[in-house]
Enzyme design. Sequence first.
Site: not given
Length: 303
Positions: A56, A58, A116-117, A139, A147, A202, A236, A263, A267
């Site tokens: 979450k 970005g 990936t995270h 972020r 978020s 972000y 975007t 989801f 923003g």
Amino acid sequence: MDCLPGVENLGPNSTKDSLLTDVEGILYPKETTRYWEEIQNFKARPDDLLICSYPKAGSTWMQEIVDMIQHGGDPEKCARAPIYQRIPFIGFSLPFSIPTSIEKIEAIPSPRTLKTHFPVQHLPPSFWEQNCKIIYVARNAKDNMVSYFYFHNMINIIPDSGSWDEFMENFIAGKVCWGSWFDYVQGWWKAKDHHPILYLFYEDIKEDPAREIQKIAQFLEIDLSASVLNRIVLHTKFENMKTNPLVNHSDLPFLFDQTTPPFMRKGKVGDWKEHFTVAQSERLDNICAQLFAGSGLTFRTQL
């Protein structure tokens, strides 16, 4: 699943309701640890591009930006498939998916763009060995926490967030899926000094998307004309991303609860002000100041 070295399965009476597994102090979805050895043995290629962020922060936004850059700002080419198929997630498979996500990724011809995270210590080693380019998005902790709080309640493979106060304590302690935000952003910040990593924020992308998209294009060694850049900026924008079914995950109702906040929720930079008390805000500021002292890593919490 048998426990791997350094892996502890959470019991059925745990607060995590057996949805997560602990690997060396970091909680992961069970579908990640189910294929842990396969993931860690993944063979990256030198021309792979990896997009990485804490959840979450970005990453989906960055996936669409990168795909647009790579396809000359042509939205029709980016409409060829959902974002999770165009830029697959290494480190997670849908439950009992056959073939697994790793097998699907291995079948993709080069050059590949992946997401990936993973924190630095659990990234498959071949990405470092092959010196792959990595785009990292960070972020600020407050907006990221808000978020992630809502995300826990919409996705069915990780526990619900509980109350706001409970979630904040878990977030600060790193007892949330994918681990400590504080360790995560610092780990990648340090890694950029030794690897080809473009570390982005972000808040900077929200403030001046054209400037940051140019940075990304330069990192990828792609020239963008003014008209192409403008198309990418427009395509975007958060408002357009939120209504785009190819990126907003509305096509995965079995994974995401469509009755909760979506989801792509707001923003915004600064939405944390609607959730944090003054004391909570000051506490998080103090933690960040202490942990990041001398690192050069700073975050903006408003624009």
